[in-house]
Write a protein that holds these residues in place. Structure first.
Motif, PDB file in Angstrom:
ATOM      1  N   UNK A 188       0.807  -1.231   0.000  1.00  0.00           N
ATOM      2  CA  UNK A 188       0.000   0.000   0.000  1.00  0.00           C
ATOM      3  C   UNK A 188       0.835   1.273   0.000  1.00  0.00           C
ATOM      4  N   UNK A 189       2.062   1.223   0.556  1.00  0.00           N
ATOM      5  CA  UNK A 189       2.901   2.429   0.574  1.00  0.00           C
ATOM      6  C   UNK A 189       3.660   2.635  -0.727  1.00  0.00           C
ATOM      7  N   UNK A 190       3.469   1.765  -1.733  1.00  0.00           N
ATOM      8  CA  UNK A 190       4.098   1.928  -3.029  1.00  0.00           C
ATOM      9  C   UNK A 190       5.340   1.098  -3.236  1.00  0.00           C
ATOM     10  N   UNK A 191       5.846   0.460  -2.168  1.00  0.00           N
ATOM     11  CA  UNK A 191       7.020  -0.391  -2.342  1.00  0.00           C
ATOM     12  C   UNK A 191       6.660  -1.652  -3.125  1.00  0.00           C
ATOM     13  N   UNK A 192       7.623  -2.109  -3.941  1.00  0.00           N
ATOM     14  CA  UNK A 192       7.421  -3.306  -4.760  1.00  0.00           C
ATOM     15  C   UNK A 192       8.399  -4.375  -4.286  1.00  0.00           C
ATOM     16  N   UNK A 193       7.870  -5.532  -3.909  1.00  0.00           N
ATOM     17  CA  UNK A 193       8.692  -6.637  -3.437  1.00  0.00           C
ATOM     18  C   UNK A 193       8.495  -7.846  -4.348  1.00  0.00           C
ATOM     19  N   UNK A 201       9.074  -2.289 -12.278  1.00  0.00           N
ATOM     20  CA  UNK A 201       9.023  -1.916 -10.859  1.00  0.00           C
ATOM     21  C   UNK A 201       8.748  -0.429 -10.701  1.00  0.00           C
ATOM     22  N   UNK A 202       9.445   0.380 -11.507  1.00  0.00           N
ATOM     23  CA  UNK A 202       9.246   1.832 -11.432  1.00  0.00           C
ATOM     24  C   UNK A 202       7.816   2.215 -11.808  1.00  0.00           C
ATOM     25  N   UNK A 203       7.284   1.572 -12.827  1.00  0.00           N
ATOM     26  CA  UNK A 203       5.916   1.863 -13.260  1.00  0.00           C
ATOM     27  C   UNK A 203       4.910   1.525 -12.163  1.00  0.00           C
ATOM     28  N   UNK A 204       5.105   0.383 -11.490  1.00  0.00           N
ATOM     29  CA  UNK A 204       4.188  -0.014 -10.426  1.00  0.00           C
ATOM     30  C   UNK A 204       4.292   0.919  -9.224  1.00  0.00           C
ATOM     31  N   UNK A 205       5.483   1.360  -8.906  1.00  0.00           N
ATOM     32  CA  UNK A 205       5.661   2.285  -7.787  1.00  0.00           C
ATOM     33  C   UNK A 205       4.964   3.617  -8.061  1.00  0.00           C
ATOM     34  N   UNK A 206       5.044   4.072  -9.320  1.00  0.00           N
ATOM     35  CA  UNK A 206       4.417   5.355  -9.663  1.00  0.00           C
ATOM     36  C   UNK A 206       2.891   5.272  -9.599  1.00  0.00           C
ATOM     37  N   UNK A 207       2.328   4.108  -9.895  1.00  0.00           N
ATOM     38  CA  UNK A 207       0.873   3.991  -9.945  1.00  0.00           C
ATOM     39  C   UNK A 207       0.229   3.762  -8.586  1.00  0.00           C
ATOM     40  N   UNK A 208       0.946   3.175  -7.617  1.00  0.00           N
ATOM     41  CA  UNK A 208       0.344   2.764  -6.353  1.00  0.00           C
ATOM     42  C   UNK A 208      -0.339   3.898  -5.600  1.00  0.00           C
ATOM     43  N   UNK A 209       0.288   5.057  -5.482  1.00  0.00           N
ATOM     44  CA  UNK A 209      -0.388   6.120  -4.716  1.00  0.00           C
ATOM     45  C   UNK A 209      -1.654   6.625  -5.385  1.00  0.00           C
ATOM     46  N   UNK A 210      -1.842   6.392  -6.690  1.00  0.00           N
ATOM     47  CA  UNK A 210      -2.994   6.940  -7.392  1.00  0.00           C
ATOM     48  C   UNK A 210      -4.268   6.175  -7.167  1.00  0.00           C
ATOM     49  N   UNK A 211      -4.149   4.980  -6.628  1.00  0.00           N
ATOM     50  CA  UNK A 211      -5.323   4.141  -6.376  1.00  0.00           C
ATOM     51  C   UNK A 211      -6.207   4.019  -7.621  1.00  0.00           C
ATOM     52  N   UNK A 242      -3.683  -1.635 -18.188  1.00  0.00           N
ATOM     53  CA  UNK A 242      -3.505  -0.928 -19.457  1.00  0.00           C
ATOM     54  C   UNK A 242      -2.265  -0.038 -19.415  1.00  0.00           C
ATOM     55  N   UNK A 243      -2.053   0.613 -18.269  1.00  0.00           N
ATOM     56  CA  UNK A 243      -0.904   1.524 -18.173  1.00  0.00           C
ATOM     57  C   UNK A 243       0.411   0.758 -18.181  1.00  0.00           C
ATOM     58  N   UNK A 244       0.466  -0.370 -17.494  1.00  0.00           N
ATOM     59  CA  UNK A 244       1.688  -1.187 -17.486  1.00  0.00           C
ATOM     60  C   UNK A 244       2.032  -1.655 -18.900  1.00  0.00           C
ATOM     61  N   UNK A 245       1.025  -2.124 -19.605  1.00  0.00           N
ATOM     62  CA  UNK A 245       1.291  -2.579 -20.976  1.00  0.00           C
ATOM     63  C   UNK A 245       1.736  -1.430 -21.868  1.00  0.00           C
TER      64      UNK A 245
END
Length: 692
Positions: free
Chosen positions: A593-598, A651-661, A669-672
């Motif tokens: 939830x805090x945007x970190x990707x593991x 990883x960077x793309x997922x981190x950028x999207x997490x806070x936007x909910x 769609x955005x990842x692709x």
């Protein structure tokens, strides 16, 4: 874009240009010769006579000039294959022998008849012989006597000359006192002059008024021979003024022949040099332009080979046709007879023009439907003719055309479309322009058919792929799920990537992503088998280790020969706990939830079907609002750089999207879009699930 075509009106190598052919007015030459003879003889009658010693030089010059003329004449007759000149050279060969024998028997050269003891009568007969030999050769050539008769004729002439020199024939008295001509000699000279006139007339009729230098020189020599005989007969005695005119014309006869032939040869050599240089320049220009067109056609073929869709083919074809014809507009419409013609590509057209030609009924009075119906190319070079033949063109973009070319685009014998090229300026379509455009139209037919077949195959492949994947994903409680499959750029071969979501109980949900290596129906069939097997074995025991172990046995039993990787995650949605098992697959990613990707590195084991592989699983927690991402290697792998760059980008793309909910569908769609857009070498399967 337009290709570097050369000038289409000069591109193909044309026929060889005509060789220069110098001609002279033979009638004018003969008239000039007559005037010159009259003037010369008149001058002799009014002036002092030349010294008698000059006669030796004149007598010697005659055979020398004749011998030179013989060499040139024989060479030219063989080079040109001219039978008439060959006969003149045969007569000249006899005449030279008679001249030499007369010279060595002339009293001022060798008193007493020389080494052969030739009498005055024999010497006079030799004089008549060399005139008769030249005229006889010309007459035989003009009449087309067989070439095989030359050698026997020359041999007979030489034998006759030698017999006259040796006094073997009884002759009437032709000379009195060595200087005065008898009536028989004068009569023979007049008769021979008449015969030479006849030979000259035959020659002139044979070569015509506009004669070559060589034939003209022969005609002038024959006329001078006539004047020599006439003046010799009129003089009646040696060393008179008229006789000196006869002797001078005798030298002039063979001097004109020698230098006329030499001039003809030199002129021919000069003409040949100039012709060769100009022809080489012309051929070089034609070859350069032809190579330019060939390069353009090859470049067009190369571009067409890279064009995948019919629209791409049409754009390439239009650009090349417009450039090759140096026109303003070009377009490609496709459709069969009875079908609506569709504009699939154009060059030079703006959006408004394209919209007007988006679709055309095949039965309208327009160039494209007419060409499609007839199957024959159409070329019109003025606006009035275009509007007269196609009245419905008014109001369309082509209504402004003053020059139009429309060619059928065929596959085999069947037209499938029309290539149109037009210009607002009037012009004439050259034959070579037509050939270039025809070549482009032929290339376009095969390319459009190939592109259409490619599209059909790609559509079939996509349909098959969709049929092998879930038609829709379940949406269990407390999980928001979205997935997407993206085929590789080639789009024709079915891939082996898949995803699935299984609801296995009240709170158990299994997320699956797998990859069967390889392409085509074989890989797709094995993928379908594995996917169905996962559903079957998971219903019995949904734990990851049990599912992977059962798939190993099935893999060996079915004889699946492709490498199969898979990631299987079993989620207990009631408590937020997941178990993962990976068979040679990339680790799932957990976005907190805090945007970190593991990355979930645990639960790893070899690909399916590996003998004696121990299948393991691992447990991890799913915090509320966390996101689980499963994917295949097509999303992150680059064949040139490997996985590192792609994993970092994902990883960077997922981190950028997490806070936007964002919604999970939007995230997929955005990842692709951000990670898969520059990777078209392999299929991509992407599955995301957010735990709520």
């Amino acid at each position: 874009m337009a290709q570097p075509f050369g000038r289409p009106d000069d591109v193909l190598v044309g026929p060889r240009s005509s060789k220069p052919d110098r001609r002279v007015n033979l009638y004018l030459l003969l008239a000039t010769t007559f005037v010159a003879v009259v003037v010369y003889v008149s001058a002799l009658l009014l002036d002092v006579l030349p010294p008698r010693g000059l006669t030796v030089a004149f007598f010697a010059a005659t055979p020398i000039c004749a011998a030179f003329a013989l060499v040139v004449l024989e060479t030219r007759s063989r080079a040109e294959g001219d039978r008439s000149l060959a006969w003149v050279s045969a007569g000249l060969a006899v005449g030279i022998v008679a001249m030499v024998l007369q010279v060595v028997s002339f009293p001022l050269v060798a008193p007493g008849g020389g080494v052969f003891g030739t009498s005055d009568q024999g010497s006079a007969a030799l004089y008549l012989l060399f005139h008769a030999a030249l005229a006889g050769g010309a007459a035989a050539g003009a009449l087309g006597a067989p070439r095989s008769w030359r050698r026997p004729s020359v041999a007979i002439g030489w034998a006759l000359a030698l017999a006259l020199a040796l006094n073997l024939f009884p002759l009437p008295q032709l000379l009195r006192g060595g200087t005065t001509f008898t009536p028989p000699l004068i009569a023979l000279e007049f008769l021979l002059a008449a015969l030479v006139v006849g030979a000259t007339a035959l020659w002139v009729l044979r070569v015509g008024r506009a004669a070559t230098f060589t034939h003209g020189a022969v005609g002038v020599a024959l006329s001078l021979s006539v004047y020599d005989l006439l003046l010799n007969a009129l003089s009646g005695e040696r060393f008179e003024a008229v006789w000196w005119g006869s002797l001078s014309l005798r030298v002039a006869t063979y001097l004109v022949l020698a230098f006329g032939l030499l001039t003809a040869v030199l002129a021919r050599l000069r003409d040949a040099e100039v012709y060769s240089e100009s022809e080489l320049d012309r051929r070089e220009s034609q070859l350069r332009n032809s190579l330019s067109v060939t390069a353009g056609l090859l470049s067009s073929a190369e571009q067409l080979s890279r064009a995948v869709t019919p629209a791409e083919v049409a754009d390439v074809l239009s650009a090349n046709a417009r450039g090759a014809a140096r026109a303003t507009y070009a377009s490609v419409l496709v459709g069969g007879r009875g079908e609506t013609l569709r504009l699939i590509g154009a060059d030079g057209y703006d959006d408004a023009m394209r919209s007007q030609l988006r679709e055309i009924s095949w039965d309208l009075a327009l160039p494209a439907p007419r060409v499609l119906t007839s199957g024959e190319p159409l070329y019109v070079d003025n606006q009035s003719e275009i509007r007269r033949r196609f009245p419905q063109v008014v109001g369309l973009p082509m209504g402004q055309a003053s020059a139009l070319a429309a060619l059928p685009i065929k596959v085999g014998a069947a037209p499938i479309g029309v290539l149109s090229v037009w210009d607002v300026a009037p012009r004439t379509w050259s034959e070579n322009e037509r050939r270039v455009l025809a070549g482009l139209a032929a290339q376009g037919g095969q390319a459009i058919a190939r592109a259409q077949a490619y599209e059909d195959q790609a559509a079939a492949a996509r349909t098959l792929q969709r049929s092998l994947l879930p038609s829709r994903l379940p949406q269990p409680d407390r999980l928001e799920i979205a997935a997407r499959y993206l085929p590789a750029e080639d789009g024709v071969l079915v891939g082996g990537d898949w995803y699935d979501c299984l609801c296995l109980g009240e709170d158990l949900v299994a997320l699956v992503v797998g990859d069967v290596m390889g392409k085509g129906l074989h890989a797709a069939a094995q993928m379908g088998q594995i996917r169905m097997a996962v559903r079957s074995v998971a219903a019995l025991d949904p734990s990851p280790s049990a599912v992977l172990t059962a798939l190993d046995d099935l893999n060996l039993e079915l004889g699946i020969d492709e490498i199969v990787t898979m990631a299987y995650v079993l989620i207990d949605t009631a408590i937020g706990v997941a178990h993962v098992g990976r068979a040679g697959h990339l680790p799932p990613l957990l976005v907190l939830p805090d945007g970190r990707v593991e990355p979930i590195e645990c639960g790893s084991s070899p690909p399916l079907g590996t003998p004696s592989a121990a299948r393991v699983e691992a447990k991890f927690d799913l915090p509320p609002e966390s996101l689980l991402v499963l994917y295949t290697d097509g999303l992150v792998e680059d064949r040139a750089t490997g996985l590192a760059r792609g994993m970092t980008q994902l990883t960077s793309c997922l981190e950028d999207m997490a806070p936007g909910h964002l919604q999970v569908e939007e995230m997929v769609a955005r990842v692709l879009q951000e990670c898969g857009v520059d990777r078209g070498q392999d299929d991509i399967a992407l599955l995301m699930a957010r735990y709520t």
